[in-house]
Design an enzyme around this catalytic site. Structure first.
Site, PDB file in Angstrom:
ATOM      1  N   GLU A  84       0.833  -1.205   0.000  1.00  0.00           N
ATOM      2  CA  GLU A  84       0.000   0.000   0.000  1.00  0.00           C
ATOM      3  C   GLU A  84       0.868   1.255   0.000  1.00  0.00           C
ATOM      4  O   GLU A  84       1.978   1.239   0.530  1.00  0.00           O
ATOM      5  CB  GLU A  84      -0.917  -0.033   1.230  1.00  0.00           C
ATOM      6  CG  GLU A  84      -1.852   1.131   1.371  1.00  0.00           C
ATOM      7  CD  GLU A  84      -2.862   1.283   0.246  1.00  0.00           C
ATOM      8  OE1 GLU A  84      -2.446   1.386  -0.929  1.00  0.00           O
ATOM      9  OE2 GLU A  84      -4.064   1.351   0.532  1.00  0.00           O
ATOM     10  N   LYS A 116      -0.150   7.421   8.357  1.00  0.00           N
ATOM     11  CA  LYS A 116      -0.614   8.673   8.945  1.00  0.00           C
ATOM     12  C   LYS A 116      -1.540   8.336  10.117  1.00  0.00           C
ATOM     13  O   LYS A 116      -2.756   8.424  10.008  1.00  0.00           O
ATOM     14  CB  LYS A 116      -1.380   9.457   7.877  1.00  0.00           C
ATOM     15  CG  LYS A 116      -0.971  10.890   7.768  1.00  0.00           C
ATOM     16  CD  LYS A 116      -1.928  11.736   6.961  1.00  0.00           C
ATOM     17  CE  LYS A 116      -1.979  11.430   5.503  1.00  0.00           C
ATOM     18  NZ  LYS A 116      -2.815  12.408   4.773  1.00  0.00           N
ATOM     19  N   VAL A 138      -0.157  14.421   1.011  1.00  0.00           N
ATOM     20  CA  VAL A 138       1.103  14.293   0.276  1.00  0.00           C
ATOM     21  C   VAL A 138       0.889  13.785  -1.141  1.00  0.00           C
ATOM     22  O   VAL A 138      -0.081  13.080  -1.422  1.00  0.00           O
ATOM     23  CB  VAL A 138       2.106  13.379   1.026  1.00  0.00           C
ATOM     24  CG1 VAL A 138       2.576  14.049   2.305  1.00  0.00           C
ATOM     25  CG2 VAL A 138       1.516  12.016   1.326  1.00  0.00           C
ATOM     26  N   ARG A 150       1.550  12.012  -9.585  1.00  0.00           N
ATOM     27  CA  ARG A 150       2.022  10.657  -9.283  1.00  0.00           C
ATOM     28  C   ARG A 150       3.455  10.437  -9.768  1.00  0.00           C
ATOM     29  O   ARG A 150       4.183   9.642  -9.200  1.00  0.00           O
ATOM     30  CB  ARG A 150       1.129   9.599  -9.943  1.00  0.00           C
ATOM     31  CG  ARG A 150      -0.262   9.513  -9.397  1.00  0.00           C
ATOM     32  CD  ARG A 150      -1.010   8.328 -10.021  1.00  0.00           C
ATOM     33  NE  ARG A 150      -2.425   8.381  -9.766  1.00  0.00           N
ATOM     34  CZ  ARG A 150      -3.017   7.993  -8.645  1.00  0.00           C
ATOM     35  NH1 ARG A 150      -2.290   7.550  -7.648  1.00  0.00           N
ATOM     36  NH2 ARG A 150      -4.326   8.062  -8.505  1.00  0.00           N
TER      37      ARG A 150
END
Length: 160
Positions: A84, A116, A138, A150
């Site tokens: 992930e 996070k 972010v 990206r």
């Protein structure tokens, strides 16, 4: 990033040596991380993809998780590692993990590039986290804002 990805690849290679392994990337955000991580692994593995979205043209999670593309392989004879990009509220990952767990893999673990924890709504933790970050939105290294950014080779805070 490169140093931590290399360490993670080496760790996964040791842990799963001689075992059937599939790395499952949650697209689109994790594709850069998966690519770099898989190149740092010294063992053979399969790769699978899922698309799960909870952000729709915004910097805030919608609270709704939508599985838009599912795995094609039978994972019941594999150790599965979800790769992930970021764990934020945890909603998306909790849904994905529930789906995959119901398919009876030999084991199921989670590796995340970023965590996070301040934003966590669902009780979920990665088995291996490369970086823990504060509550900033972010972009870069696969992470986006409205499908842009990206391609940045670094991770940066985004201010709209």
């Amino acid at each position: 990033i490169k140093r931590e990805v290399k360490k993670c690849g080496e760790m996964l290679s040791r842990e799963y040596e001689g075992k059937p392994l599939v790395l499952v990337s949650i697209l689109k955000g994790a594709f850069v991380f998966l690519s770099d991580l898989s190149k740092e692994m010294s063992i053979p593995c399969e790769i699978g993809f899922m698309v799960a979205k909870s952000y729709f043209e915004s910097t805030d999670s919608s609270g709704n998780v939508e599985i838009q593309y599912d795995l094609s392989q039978d994972i019941s004879k594999y150790h599965v590692v979800i790769v992930e990009d970021i764990i934020d509220t945890g909603r998306t990952l909790a849904s994905v993990m529930e789906i995959l767990r119901s398919r009876n893999p030999l084991s199921l673990k989670l590796v995340t590039l970023l965590d996070k924890p301040e934003r966590r709504i669902v009780d979920i933790n990665a088995d291996y986290t490369l970086f823990t970050i504060p509550d900033y939105f972010v972009i870069g290294y696969g992470l986006d804002y409205g499908e842009y950014y990206r391609n940045l080779p670094y991770i940066a805070e985004y201010n709209s």
